[in-house]
Design a protein around this motif. Structure first.
Motif, PDB file in Angstrom:
ATOM      1  N   PRO A 382      -0.570  -8.649 -22.010  1.00 48.15           N
ATOM      2  CA  PRO A 382       0.432  -9.672 -21.680  1.00 48.15           C
ATOM      3  C   PRO A 382       1.044 -10.297 -22.937  1.00 48.15           C
ATOM      4  N   ILE A 383       2.311 -10.672 -22.825  1.00 48.59           N
ATOM      5  CA  ILE A 383       2.992 -11.399 -23.904  1.00 48.59           C
ATOM      6  C   ILE A 383       3.739 -12.583 -23.297  1.00 48.59           C
ATOM      7  N   PHE A 384       3.806 -13.656 -24.031  1.00 48.16           N
ATOM      8  CA  PHE A 384       4.565 -14.861 -23.662  1.00 48.16           C
ATOM      9  C   PHE A 384       4.008 -15.549 -22.416  1.00 48.16           C
ATOM     10  N   ASN A 385       2.861 -15.094 -21.890  1.00 49.53           N
ATOM     11  CA  ASN A 385       2.229 -15.744 -20.738  1.00 49.53           C
ATOM     12  C   ASN A 385       3.182 -15.879 -19.552  1.00 49.53           C
ATOM     13  N   GLY A 386       4.067 -14.897 -19.401  1.00 44.00           N
ATOM     14  CA  GLY A 386       5.033 -14.986 -18.314  1.00 44.00           C
ATOM     15  C   GLY A 386       5.003 -13.791 -17.386  1.00 44.00           C
ATOM     16  N   GLY A 387       3.913 -13.049 -17.355  1.00 42.60           N
ATOM     17  CA  GLY A 387       3.823 -11.883 -16.485  1.00 42.60           C
ATOM     18  C   GLY A 387       4.417 -10.635 -17.087  1.00 42.60           C
ATOM     19  N   LEU A 388       4.862 -10.710 -18.351  1.00 41.58           N
ATOM     20  CA  LEU A 388       5.446  -9.568 -19.029  1.00 41.58           C
ATOM     21  C   LEU A 388       4.376  -8.876 -19.875  1.00 41.58           C
ATOM     22  N   PHE A 389       4.364  -7.526 -19.856  1.00 39.01           N
ATOM     23  CA  PHE A 389       3.360  -6.753 -20.585  1.00 39.01           C
ATOM     24  C   PHE A 389       4.050  -5.815 -21.563  1.00 39.01           C
ATOM     25  N   LEU A 471       8.255  -2.443 -22.287  1.00 39.06           N
ATOM     26  CA  LEU A 471       7.947  -3.671 -21.567  1.00 39.06           C
ATOM     27  C   LEU A 471       7.779  -3.365 -20.086  1.00 39.06           C
ATOM     28  N   VAL A 472       6.771  -3.955 -19.478  1.00 34.38           N
ATOM     29  CA  VAL A 472       6.451  -3.733 -18.067  1.00 34.38           C
ATOM     30  C   VAL A 472       6.311  -5.091 -17.396  1.00 34.38           C
ATOM     31  N   ARG A 473       6.865  -5.227 -16.190  1.00 30.98           N
ATOM     32  CA  ARG A 473       6.801  -6.504 -15.465  1.00 30.98           C
ATOM     33  C   ARG A 473       6.417  -6.265 -14.013  1.00 30.98           C
ATOM     34  N   PRO A 474       5.092  -6.250 -13.700  1.00 28.58           N
ATOM     35  CA  PRO A 474       4.674  -6.080 -12.301  1.00 28.58           C
ATOM     36  C   PRO A 474       5.077  -7.304 -11.463  1.00 28.58           C
ATOM     37  N   MET A 475       5.608  -7.028 -10.288  1.00 25.76           N
ATOM     38  CA  MET A 475       6.031  -8.106  -9.380  1.00 25.76           C
ATOM     39  C   MET A 475       5.721  -7.708  -7.940  1.00 25.76           C
ATOM     40  N   VAL A 483       6.868  -4.068  -7.014  1.00 23.87           N
ATOM     41  CA  VAL A 483       7.942  -3.581  -7.861  1.00 23.87           C
ATOM     42  C   VAL A 483       7.494  -3.701  -9.316  1.00 23.87           C
ATOM     43  N   VAL A 484       7.548  -2.589 -10.055  1.00 24.49           N
ATOM     44  CA  VAL A 484       7.130  -2.583 -11.468  1.00 24.49           C
ATOM     45  C   VAL A 484       8.253  -1.968 -12.297  1.00 24.49           C
ATOM     46  N   PRO A 485       9.187  -2.802 -12.798  1.00 24.22           N
ATOM     47  CA  PRO A 485      10.236  -2.262 -13.687  1.00 24.22           C
ATOM     48  C   PRO A 485       9.689  -2.035 -15.089  1.00 24.22           C
ATOM     49  N   ARG A 486      10.256  -1.037 -15.783  1.00 25.71           N
ATOM     50  CA  ARG A 486       9.859  -0.700 -17.146  1.00 25.71           C
ATOM     51  C   ARG A 486      11.115  -0.408 -17.958  1.00 25.71           C
ATOM     52  N   VAL A 487      11.118  -0.894 -19.185  1.00 21.06           N
ATOM     53  CA  VAL A 487      12.207  -0.572 -20.098  1.00 21.06           C
ATOM     54  C   VAL A 487      11.602  -0.405 -21.480  1.00 21.06           C
ATOM     55  N   GLY A 488      12.014   0.643 -22.177  1.00 20.64           N
ATOM     56  CA  GLY A 488      11.440   0.923 -23.490  1.00 20.64           C
ATOM     57  C   GLY A 488      12.450   1.580 -24.403  1.00 20.64           C
ATOM     58  N   ALA A 489      12.159   1.507 -25.692  1.00 26.69           N
ATOM     59  CA  ALA A 489      13.033   2.115 -26.690  1.00 26.69           C
ATOM     60  C   ALA A 489      12.166   2.761 -27.762  1.00 26.69           C
ATOM     61  N   GLY A 490      12.677   3.837 -28.342  1.00 25.76           N
ATOM     62  CA  GLY A 490      11.924   4.539 -29.366  1.00 25.76           C
ATOM     63  C   GLY A 490      12.833   5.094 -30.442  1.00 25.76           C
ATOM     64  N   GLY A 521      12.907   2.576 -16.128  1.00 28.76           N
ATOM     65  CA  GLY A 521      12.327   3.074 -14.882  1.00 28.76           C
ATOM     66  C   GLY A 521      11.830   1.942 -14.016  1.00 28.76           C
ATOM     67  N   VAL A 522      11.471   2.278 -12.800  1.00 27.19           N
ATOM     68  CA  VAL A 522      10.932   1.289 -11.881  1.00 27.19           C
ATOM     69  C   VAL A 522      10.018   2.000 -10.883  1.00 27.19           C
ATOM     70  N   ASP A 523       8.898   1.357 -10.556  1.00 23.12           N
ATOM     71  CA  ASP A 523       7.965   1.858  -9.535  1.00 23.12           C
ATOM     72  C   ASP A 523       8.060   0.964  -8.311  1.00 23.12           C
ATOM     73  N   LEU A 524       8.135   1.562  -7.142  1.00 19.96           N
ATOM     74  CA  LEU A 524       8.171   0.831  -5.878  1.00 19.96           C
ATOM     75  C   LEU A 524       7.065   1.350  -4.972  1.00 19.96           C
TER      76      LEU A 524
END
Length: 794
Positions: A382-389, A471-475, A483-490, A521-524
């Motif tokens: 977790p980062i920023f204590n806001g549900g973001l990983f 970054l991953v944000r489970p909701m 719903v688990v959206p994901r966004v990343g860069a490399g 991406g996103v997982d549903l």
């Protein structure tokens, strides 16, 4: 049962006449203290106040803690803690039962002193003449006129009788003047003989016959070097190949971890190095001096205690690429191309930092060298204590790869043949008239082939920096939709890119390449469930039922430049029948990243029941398919339909099916792997496997059926079989037959094997004799199972 407290009241009238009130008070207090720990049950019990001795006669039972003494007569001396027992004495302690005519047990020390005592522990049974058995925490036990066996019967089928024995618990038993008996017949005499308790210590032998080895005898002697190193000396004979031997050293600190703490050396002066196990001549010449040297270890820093900083070492030096196949076929099937690496690792719950060095020690294998590779893998945190990983990987690598030695030789042979063909066609072309066009066309084709062969990359190398963070944000919405959206860069940067041909000529050179990448991406998913409390059927293991249905989808979009035309890739995709990962952080073929747009749609079915007081997965089925907007490998619009099925209705019935079936004709293939184990009767069980592959673009078609059975004919005899049938070639690839004979504390087995090795039948025969009652104990006549890893398989 008569305890000491009731005894006081039975003796009270007599005591009142013998002592004053103060003396009586003292006596009662002392007896009560004893009553808290010792209980005596008998037909008649008396107490001698002067001596402090309790006497019991008739069906005596004395209990102290976890120890119980049964006998005809007993005396308990309070002052010394001794219990003197006589007449049909039985002393029970957890894990130990001792019998004799007379014995003395001390409750303070746990020591037993006796003559003509029979005792047993951990499936050992001993008859001892004069012996003192100390408490559990002892270093040595000594006895005179004794015999030992593992057969718990009045007439054991084997035993060792000795003038004197010395037992070092959990280490070994030393026999002085020992005679080994089979039944009542003496077969060996040993003036002095030591038998270790550990099954890997002492002498072991496995005789047999196979077409690959001829008649063979594999011999091993295990012994300790100090307290922490187990040594196994090997001396083997194979009539088809000759004498071989070596030594293994294993650290006892890493027991149960076969990848650490061991050194292996094995040397063979091979009589037939250029003959395959199937009896065919090899195309390559192999030296008769053949060997292996293996070193696997983990060093904790600073040590010796386990820590999060450690160094892993895995070194495997072989004389040639066929050594494992010829001498250790079991290891060859498991790891045909062993690695060579050194890896320094720092572990933390939030990630792992590693410095890896991989190098080419065996030039007959193709190896990707990393000299070195520094990598940081971050676990999801977790980062920023806001549900973001955040999760990701970062690495810098210095990479190189050479062709294997035999690959280079094969290509050079092809070049020589292609040059000869071109020269021949040129000579024919000068004479040709009407067929000039066809001859010229053939020559042009051969010249193209020759050019391709001459440009074969023998050595490729480059430096690579690679980073990817996500970054991953489970909701969850409305308490049901996950719903688990994901966004990343490399970003990947390559430098000093070179590729050289077989003659060392520089075929390609690039100073710098770079590849940015973006992933989204996103997982549903959601779950539906329904309970069926009335569903019960003991025959198929059902005690209530709950059905869980979980539809899911995963969308993955990757934008990354395709570098395949300008980069001689090292970390590339390998042919497989498995589905590729859609998560970039788990995609290890770094050099093969390219654009993709994929949606995975699936359904997870689970049936749960109750078993052993908890929830048990009775049936599982996972079905999914990938839909391609952009296929990174081929030009597919849809993948195969994948199904993963597990059914575990009963302990004696399990089944699994992994399948994938084509939904479109292009690039589609079929694969079905199924397995069933079933025990329909107490004396019969079988396992059936079927492995089917068809129309794969890289692998040959296969349709293999495997059947193994075991039948217990009666209490003494059993019969086992194993068969592998390949329908594509209509051949019975493997036949195995084993006869088992139960010899009470021993199990004997005679096994035969016939293998169809590409049309050449190979035959093998092995005999084994092992202790059933105490399989951890090795004896001088142990004949081990041929599939044992101790001898490398058969």
């Amino acid at each position: 049962m008569l305890s000491l407290r009731p005894i006081l009241f039975i003796l009270l009238p007599a005591l009142l006449g013998l002592a004053g009130a103060q003396e009586l008070n003292t006596l009662i207090k002392g007896a009560e203290a004893t009553a808290n720990s010792v209980e005596i049950e008998s037909l008649q019990t008396t107490y001698d106040q002067t001596l402090g001795v309790f006497r019991a006669v008739g069906s005596v039972v004395v209990k102290y803690g976890e120890t119980t003494v049964y006998c005809d007569r007993a005396e308990y001396h309070q002052g010394t803690g001794d219990i003197f027992a006589s007449g049909n004495v039985t002393i029970y302690r957890p894990g130990n039962l001792s019998r004799g005519d007379e014995a003395v047990y001390n409750i303070n020390t746990g020591e037993i002193t006796a003559t003509e005592l029979e005792t047993g522990a951990n499936s050992f049974f001993l008859s001892l003449g004069e012996v003192t058995l100390p408490s559990e925490n002892v270093d040595v036990i000594r006895a005179q006129s004794a015999f030992l066996t593992t057969d718990d019967s009045e007439t054991p089928n084997w035993r060792i009788k000795a003038r004197k024995i010395v037992v070092y618990p959990d280490r070994y038993v030393a026999f002085h003047g020992a005679t080994a008996y089979v039944g009542k017949v003496p077969v060996f005499y040993f003036p002095y003989f030591v038998q270790p308790v550990n099954s890997e210590l002492g002498y072991m032998v496995m005789p047999g016959y196979s077409d690959a080895w001829g008649a063979f005898s594999l011999n091993q002697y295990g012994f300790m070097i100090g307290e922490h190193t187990l040594a196994k000396a090997k001396l083997d004979y194979r009539s088809a190949r000759g004498v071989a031997g070596g030594i293994n050293l294993e650290s006892m600190r890493f027991r149960g971890q076969p990848n650490f703490g061991r050194v292996q050396f094995y040397y063979a002066q091979d009589q037939t190095p250029n003959v395959t196990p199937g009896g065919r001549p090899r195309n390559q010449l192999i030296d008769s001096d053949r060997y292996r040297l293996n070193f696997q270890h983990r060093v904790y820093l600073p040590g010796p205690e386990e820590s999060s900083l450690y160094l892993d070492v895995d070194i495997n030096k072989l004389s040639d690429q066929f050594f494992y196949l010829d001498f250790f076929p079991g290891e060859f099937r498991y790891d045909p191309q062993p690695d060579n690496l050194v890896n320094l690792v720092k572990y933390h719950p939030r990630g792992t930092l590693s410095l890896l060095g991989r190098f080419e020690l065996n030039d007959f294998y193709r190896t990707d060298e990393r000299s070195p590779e520094l990598a940081l893998d971050l676990t999801r945190q977790p980062i920023f204590n806001g549900g973001l990983f955040l999760e990701g990987t970062t690495s810098f690598s210095v990479l190189a790869e050479d062709l294997a030695g035999f690959e280079t030789l094969n290509i050079q042979d092809s070049i020589t043949k292609a040059k000869a063909d071109v020269n021949f066609l040129q000579s024919q072309e000068a004479r040709a008239t009407d067929e000039q066009l066809s001859v010229s066309l053939l020559r042009a084709q051969q010249q193209d082939l020759l050019l391709q062969l001459e440009r074969t990359i023998d050595n490729r190398s480059y430096n690579r920096f690679d980073i990817f963070q996500q970054l991953v944000r489970p909701m969850q919405f409305a308490d049901w939709l996950n719903v688990v959206p994901r966004v990343g860069a490399g970003y990947t940067h390559y430098s000093a890119v070179t590729a050289r041909g077989l003659d060392g000529q520089l075929l390609e050179s690039v100073d710098s390449l770079e590849r940015p990448s973006l992933h989204a991406g996103v997982d549903l998913s959601f779950k539906l469930s329904r309970a069926y409390p009335g569903v019960r059927n003991r025959k198929i293991g059902l005690d209530q039922l709950r059905h869980i249905l979980q539809p899911y989808s995963r969308f993955s979009y990757l934008a990354a430049d395709d570098l395949s035309q300008s980069l001689p890739a090292i970390d590339r995709l390998a042919p497989t029948t498995k589905d590729r990962p859609l998560d970039v952080t788990r995609f290890t073929a770094t050099d093969a990243l390219r654009n993709w747009n994929i949606v995975r749609v699936g359904m997870y079915n689970r049936l749960l029941t109750k078993r052993n007081g908890g929830t048990f997965p009775w049936f599982d089925l996972n079905s999914f398919v990938d839909i391609y907007g952009k296929d990174p490998e081929f030009s597919r619009e849809v993948s195969n339909l994948f199904n993963e099925l597990r059914w575990n209705p009963l302990p004696w019935l399990t089944a699994s099916v992994d399948s994938q079936l084509p939904l479109s004709g292009e690039y589609g293939f079929s694969e079905v792997n199924s397995y069933l184990t079933f025990q329909p009767k107490p004396n019969f069980n079988f396992s059936l496997g079927q492995f089917f592959l068809e129309d794969h673009p890289f692998f040959f078609d296969s349709n293999t059926t495997r059947l193994s059975t075991y039948t217990r004919v009666n209490d003494n005899w059993g019969f086992g079989t194993a068969h592998f049938y390949e329908a594509e070639t209509d051949s019975l690839r493997l036949q195995q037959y084993t006869i088992h004979r139960d010899l009470s504390s021993w199990t004997a087995a005679l096994g035969a094997q016939i293998r169809d090795n590409l049309g050449n039948d190979e035959f093998g025969l092995v005999f084994s004799l092992t202790l059933k009652a105490f399989p951890r104990v090795g004896t001088p006549t142990d004949l081990l199972n041929p599939t044992s890893n101790r001898f490398g398989g058969f």
